[in-house]
Every structure is written in C-alpha cells, then in structure tokens.
Design a protein around this motif. Sequence first.
Motif, mmCIF file in Angstrom:
data_model
loop_
_atom_site.group_PDB
_atom_site.id
_atom_site.type_symbol
_atom_site.label_atom_id
_atom_site.label_comp_id
_atom_site.label_asym_id
_atom_site.label_seq_id
_atom_site.Cartn_x
_atom_site.Cartn_y
_atom_site.Cartn_z
ATOM 1 N N ILE A 62 -12.044 -61.982 10.700
ATOM 2 C CA ILE A 62 -13.516 -62.363 11.347
ATOM 3 C C ILE A 62 -14.533 -62.015 10.602
ATOM 4 N N PHE A 63 -15.509 -63.365 10.437
ATOM 5 C CA PHE A 63 -16.402 -63.843 9.881
ATOM 6 C C PHE A 63 -17.773 -63.527 10.702
ATOM 7 N N CYS A 64 -18.470 -62.681 9.720
ATOM 8 C CA CYS A 64 -19.727 -62.226 10.366
ATOM 9 C C CYS A 64 -21.041 -63.273 9.584
ATOM 10 N N ASP A 65 -22.073 -64.147 10.120
ATOM 11 C CA ASP A 65 -22.927 -64.827 9.670
ATOM 12 C C ASP A 65 -22.745 -66.201 8.648
ATOM 13 N N THR A 66 -23.817 -67.086 9.586
ATOM 14 C CA THR A 66 -23.188 -68.155 9.146
ATOM 15 C C THR A 66 -23.209 -68.493 8.306
ATOM 16 N N ARG A 67 -24.327 -67.689 7.480
ATOM 17 C CA ARG A 67 -24.434 -68.258 5.909
ATOM 18 C C ARG A 67 -22.361 -67.835 4.930
ATOM 19 N N LEU A 68 -21.717 -66.398 5.330
ATOM 20 C CA LEU A 68 -20.413 -66.307 4.760
ATOM 21 C C LEU A 68 -19.864 -67.287 6.337
ATOM 22 N N ILE A 69 -19.902 -67.720 7.235
ATOM 23 C CA ILE A 69 -18.592 -68.442 7.846
ATOM 24 C C ILE A 69 -19.000 -69.842 7.113
ATOM 25 N N ALA A 70 -19.941 -70.832 6.484
ATOM 26 C CA ALA A 70 -19.976 -71.988 5.674
ATOM 27 C C ALA A 70 -18.973 -71.883 4.133
ATOM 28 N N GLU A 71 -19.781 -70.601 3.390
ATOM 29 C CA GLU A 71 -18.216 -70.817 2.232
ATOM 30 C C GLU A 71 -17.441 -70.391 2.868
ATOM 31 N N GLU A 72 -16.749 -69.861 3.656
ATOM 32 C CA GLU A 72 -14.834 -69.522 4.319
ATOM 33 C C GLU A 72 -14.900 -71.023 4.518
ATOM 34 N N LEU A 73 -15.897 -71.897 5.474
ATOM 35 C CA LEU A 73 -15.276 -72.869 5.983
ATOM 36 C C LEU A 73 -14.926 -74.245 4.193
ATOM 37 N N ALA A 291 -4.251 -54.235 13.491
ATOM 38 C CA ALA A 291 -5.383 -53.936 11.628
ATOM 39 C C ALA A 291 -6.293 -55.527 11.840
ATOM 40 N N VAL A 292 -7.542 -55.812 11.350
ATOM 41 C CA VAL A 292 -8.698 -56.945 11.592
ATOM 42 C C VAL A 292 -9.333 -56.560 10.313
ATOM 43 N N ALA A 293 -9.760 -57.361 9.114
ATOM 44 C CA ALA A 293 -10.656 -58.092 8.371
ATOM 45 C C ALA A 293 -11.286 -58.198 8.799
ATOM 46 N N VAL A 294 -12.731 -57.713 8.512
ATOM 47 C CA VAL A 294 -14.139 -58.286 9.389
ATOM 48 C C VAL A 294 -14.774 -58.101 7.503
ATOM 49 N N HIS A 295 -15.221 -59.552 7.496
ATOM 50 C CA HIS A 295 -15.885 -60.083 6.570
ATOM 51 C C HIS A 295 -17.542 -60.179 6.039
ATOM 52 N N PHE A 296 -18.313 -59.847 5.460
ATOM 53 C CA PHE A 296 -19.683 -60.268 5.583
ATOM 54 C C PHE A 296 -19.989 -60.298 3.956
ATOM 55 N N PRO A 297 -21.140 -61.482 4.018
ATOM 56 C CA PRO A 297 -22.538 -61.747 3.429
ATOM 57 C C PRO A 297 -22.892 -60.469 2.367
ATOM 58 N N ARG A 298 -23.093 -60.739 1.618
ATOM 59 C CA ARG A 298 -23.538 -59.159 0.596
ATOM 60 C C ARG A 298 -24.857 -59.453 0.759
ATOM 61 N N VAL A 299 -26.052 -60.486 0.481
ATOM 62 C CA VAL A 299 -27.411 -60.149 0.627
ATOM 63 C C VAL A 299 -27.568 -59.944 2.222
ATOM 64 N N GLY A 300 -28.288 -59.070 2.431
ATOM 65 C CA GLY A 300 -28.570 -59.290 3.725
ATOM 66 C C GLY A 300 -27.754 -57.693 4.634
ATOM 67 N N TYR A 301 -26.612 -57.387 3.563
ATOM 68 C CA TYR A 301 -25.802 -56.339 4.428
ATOM 69 C C TYR A 301 -25.616 -55.314 3.458
ATOM 70 N N ALA A 302 -25.814 -53.960 3.950
ATOM 71 C CA ALA A 302 -25.767 -52.850 2.573
ATOM 72 C C ALA A 302 -24.423 -51.725 3.222
ATOM 73 N N LEU A 303 -23.536 -51.366 2.275
ATOM 74 C CA LEU A 303 -22.758 -50.122 2.353
ATOM 75 C C LEU A 303 -23.108 -49.246 2.328
ATOM 76 N N ARG A 304 -22.674 -48.551 3.154
ATOM 77 C CA ARG A 304 -22.697 -46.948 3.186
ATOM 78 C C ARG A 304 -21.557 -46.041 3.089
ATOM 79 N N ARG A 305 -21.454 -45.366 2.687
ATOM 80 C CA ARG A 305 -19.619 -43.876 2.499
ATOM 81 C C ARG A 305 -19.999 -44.067 4.283
ATOM 82 N N ALA A 306 -18.598 -44.342 4.894
ATOM 83 C CA ALA A 306 -18.445 -43.254 5.918
ATOM 84 C C ALA A 306 -19.059 -42.224 5.996
ATOM 85 N N GLY A 307 -19.472 -41.471 7.416
ATOM 86 C CA GLY A 307 -19.896 -40.342 7.561
ATOM 87 C C GLY A 307 -20.693 -39.656 7.121
#
Length: 307
Positions: A62-73, A291-307
């Motif tokens: 699953i690819f989120c955000d049009t910037r990453l969609i473009a790169e994946e295509l 099981a699904v893999a969800v993909h995001f661009p790095r720019v504009g998205y933040a990572l946090r430890r779950a919980g």
Amino acid sequence: MTDIILHHYDLSPFAEKARLMFGIKGLAWKGVQIPLVMPKPDLMPLTGGYRRTPVMQIGADIFCDTRLIAEELERRFDGPSLMAGGLGLANVVSGFAEEKLFWAVAGLVVGTNADRFPMAFHEDRAKMRGGSGNVNLDKLKAASGMQVEQLRPQLGWAADLFRDGRSFLAGETAGLADLTLHHPLWFLKNSGGEAAAVLDDYPALPAFMARVEAIGHGEMSEMSAAEALDVATNASPEAGRGVAANAEGWKAGDAMAVMPTDYARDPVVGELTGYGGNAITVLRNDDRVGAVAVHFPRVGYALRRAG
C-alpha cells in the motif's frame, strides 16, 4: 503482473495527479471509489488509519502520498518517464504548488461553494486540520476574499513560468512537476463560478492545463472495494527493503507509528521493515486482510515508537 489499484474519488485533486501519472506511463489500472469523508471502512484495513486520498495498492503493498506513488511507478514500470526535469524539480514545485497555492485554492473553492458542500464534508475537513469539527459557514464564506488576495500573486508566478513559450516546466515533455502544478489549478477550474473565473486573468495557465489534460488517465476499469480487499488477502507483501545504517537510531523490527507532520495526523502502527532513500515501510497485520506493507515518503512523515 499484479494490478495497479487506485483508491480515489473523482473530485480529489491529488487523485487527479495520480491518474495523470498513469496517463504519462500509459498504464492500465483499477479504480476503487472511496468516500469523500470518514468513515472509510474498506480503506482502513489496507492503510491502518491513513485517510488521505489517493492510496495506491499493488497486491498487499500500500503506497501513501502522491510523491511516493510517483517514485514507485517509476521504479516498477518502463515507458515514458515521470521525471522530466528530475525529481528535484518536482519536489521544488511541490513546495510551492501543494502548500501555499493549494491551500489558497482550497480556501477559495470551499468558501465560495460552502452551501453546496454537505455539512459532513466541512466537519470532516475541520477535524483533518486538527479542529473540533465545529464549522462556521459564514466565516468560511467571508474568508474567500482573503484567499483571492493570496491566490492572485501566486497564479501570476505560475503563469510566469511559461513566459518563454515552453509547453511544460522542463521543456516539451510533461513530467511529475507539471502534474504537481496542474492539480491545484484543476481543482480551481472544476469548482466553477467565481472561483474558477480567477483563472481568466492568467491565460497561460488554462493553456498549460489543456496540454496536461490531453495526456489522459491511461486505461482505467472499475473495481469494487471488496475485490481490492480480496487482492490484499490473497497476496503477500514484498520483502522489506531494509533499514539504512544512518536510520536515526531506528532498527528493523521496531514497533513504530508513522503519521503526517501537517494534517490528518492519524498514526499507522506496524513493524519497521524499510527506512532509507525516500521511503518508510511498516508491516502490519489486519484481521480482515492479513499482512500488508504500508509505504510512506520520508519527507512530511514522522516516526514515533509505538505506544
């Protein structure tokens, strides 16, 4: 090859950007219509909470955000490149077109058409931006004058890009940068009435838009949400691409939450399986699709430890 599936709705400007990507690439794809507002019960099993439009699905990836969609295509499919002028040009244009310009357009379109949108739409978008969901339509309408003040200079800047007679931003070949500039203008034009009339003073822009729209959307056929969920259920995510050594302290297997940094900050929780280049990937398990893999661009998205 596994079908490309785009979860979208017709009036979404960012979805229009993705649809034109398929046109440049000459791709066949399946379209799944999703609601304009939450809840989106047939999308959440795939994204784990990400609610923006569009979302691209290929099997159980699953690819989120049009910037990453473009790169994946671009990574997956041969044919005409999406990167005329380079990825750098597209991202610089994005900083203008998808921030100040887009929000001025959105404010004008919503303000001048406030009575045409259902209240559920206004409440949903207010919550997306972090508000309580309470909406004052009179304030939305009154703000449209300020949006025009902000929009006109920016439309002038955009028109000036074509002063030398070029067809597209990188010359004679359309690419991601053009689709990025086009879709806020498309949203403005399609709103009709006094909002769309603002474009009349900048004739280079409708001419540019006509050239982009001639690209088309590739070959689209409809798919039901149930069929798309079955595709994910019967597929397995691609192997994770690994976590780079300079991954800011994150490690493969970490339990993470990923969310946008600006609005619609709904976290997606999963196991980190990819961090490097321009992308973040989390692997998650859903009761409905597995099981699904969800993909995001790095720019504009933040990572946090779950919980």
